[in-house]
Every structure is written in C-alpha cells, then in structure tokens.
Design a protein around this motif. Sequence first.
Motif, mmCIF file in Angstrom:
data_model
loop_
_atom_site.group_PDB
_atom_site.id
_atom_site.type_symbol
_atom_site.label_atom_id
_atom_site.label_comp_id
_atom_site.label_asym_id
_atom_site.label_seq_id
_atom_site.Cartn_x
_atom_site.Cartn_y
_atom_site.Cartn_z
ATOM 1 N N PRO A 49 -11.908 -27.340 -43.824
ATOM 2 C CA PRO A 49 -13.263 -27.875 -43.857
ATOM 3 C C PRO A 49 -13.421 -29.212 -43.152
ATOM 4 O O PRO A 49 -14.511 -29.547 -42.727
ATOM 5 C CB PRO A 49 -13.550 -28.006 -45.346
ATOM 6 N N TYR A 50 -12.369 -30.002 -42.995
ATOM 7 C CA TYR A 50 -12.517 -31.326 -42.406
ATOM 8 C C TYR A 50 -11.784 -31.505 -41.085
ATOM 9 O O TYR A 50 -12.097 -32.414 -40.333
ATOM 10 C CB TYR A 50 -12.020 -32.390 -43.386
ATOM 11 N N GLY A 51 -10.811 -30.675 -40.770
ATOM 12 C CA GLY A 51 -9.991 -30.929 -39.605
ATOM 13 C C GLY A 51 -10.169 -29.973 -38.460
ATOM 14 O O GLY A 51 -9.248 -29.736 -37.706
ATOM 15 N N LEU A 62 -16.621 -29.221 -37.320
ATOM 16 C CA LEU A 62 -16.520 -27.766 -37.284
ATOM 17 C C LEU A 62 -15.437 -27.318 -38.253
ATOM 18 O O LEU A 62 -14.436 -27.993 -38.429
ATOM 19 C CB LEU A 62 -16.171 -27.294 -35.867
ATOM 20 N N HIS A 63 -15.630 -26.155 -38.871
ATOM 21 C CA HIS A 63 -14.645 -25.662 -39.826
ATOM 22 C C HIS A 63 -13.614 -24.756 -39.182
ATOM 23 O O HIS A 63 -12.626 -24.415 -39.804
ATOM 24 C CB HIS A 63 -15.342 -24.932 -40.980
ATOM 25 N N LYS A 64 -13.819 -24.355 -37.937
ATOM 26 C CA LYS A 64 -12.842 -23.530 -37.224
ATOM 27 C C LYS A 64 -12.234 -24.353 -36.090
ATOM 28 O O LYS A 64 -12.955 -24.952 -35.300
ATOM 29 C CB LYS A 64 -13.514 -22.290 -36.633
ATOM 30 N N PRO A 65 -10.928 -24.387 -35.970
ATOM 31 C CA PRO A 65 -10.313 -25.234 -34.941
ATOM 32 C C PRO A 65 -10.508 -24.711 -33.523
ATOM 33 O O PRO A 65 -10.441 -25.486 -32.568
ATOM 34 C CB PRO A 65 -8.829 -25.236 -35.318
ATOM 35 N N HIS A 71 -22.893 -23.710 -35.154
ATOM 36 C CA HIS A 71 -23.754 -22.534 -35.092
ATOM 37 C C HIS A 71 -25.165 -22.896 -34.632
ATOM 38 O O HIS A 71 -25.776 -22.171 -33.852
ATOM 39 C CB HIS A 71 -23.795 -21.851 -36.450
ATOM 40 N N GLN A 72 -25.690 -24.017 -35.087
ATOM 41 C CA GLN A 72 -27.048 -24.418 -34.737
ATOM 42 C C GLN A 72 -27.173 -24.715 -33.247
ATOM 43 O O GLN A 72 -28.121 -24.268 -32.591
ATOM 44 C CB GLN A 72 -27.473 -25.651 -35.541
ATOM 45 N N MET A 82 -17.341 -20.111 -29.410
ATOM 46 C CA MET A 82 -15.934 -20.357 -29.125
ATOM 47 C C MET A 82 -15.678 -20.795 -27.681
ATOM 48 O O MET A 82 -14.951 -21.747 -27.439
ATOM 49 C CB MET A 82 -15.119 -19.113 -29.448
ATOM 50 N N CYS A 83 -16.275 -20.102 -26.706
ATOM 51 C CA CYS A 83 -15.948 -20.415 -25.310
ATOM 52 C C CYS A 83 -17.092 -21.085 -24.550
ATOM 53 O O CYS A 83 -16.866 -21.649 -23.493
ATOM 54 C CB CYS A 83 -15.518 -19.144 -24.574
#
Length: 98
Positions: A49-51, A62-65, A71-72, A82-83
Amino acid sequence: MVCDKCEKKLASGVACPDKWKDGASNTLQSGKVKVNENKLLTKKNRYTPYGGGKCTVCKTGLHKPDHKYCHQCAYSKGLCEMCGKQILDVKKYKQSTA
C-alpha cells in the motif's frame, strides 16, 4: 484500464494456481509447501500500500509497483495504467477537472 498486452501480466496474480491433487506442486506430499504458510504474503508481487511508486501525472502513491499511472489519471487521459499506451480516444468525453 490496461491494454491487452499488460492484461496478460495481471493474469498471474492467483495465489494458488495449481489444481488440487492433479499433479500439483503445492501439496504437502511434494515437499514444496510449508505448513501454515500464507501464500499471499510469500509471493513476490504482493500488495504494497505504501511502497509502489508514484503516478507520473499527479504524484499520488500507487499500490502496484509495475504501474505508471493511477486509475483516475489513466482513465481521464485514456492510457494504459502499466505501460502508458493510448487505449481510448477521450476527445469527446465530458469529464470534470475536479
């Protein structure tokens, strides 16, 4: 919103992909599984959640590395999260700035 190419990368997010007892490598008999192991916590791509990094547009966390946009921002610009590839044509969309 992700493109078709990046959607294949997301498909590997299942915690326990092998079927039960059909030659699975995740049974106790195979010796590859520890007892009382939480698979979601031992995976490499777990929820952080933080890194996860920051959005390139609005600099929110962002929650995904492996994502570049939140998303917004991705939806408002019609980009892949992602890309960054253009997916939608948003010229005729009525979107608020707030």
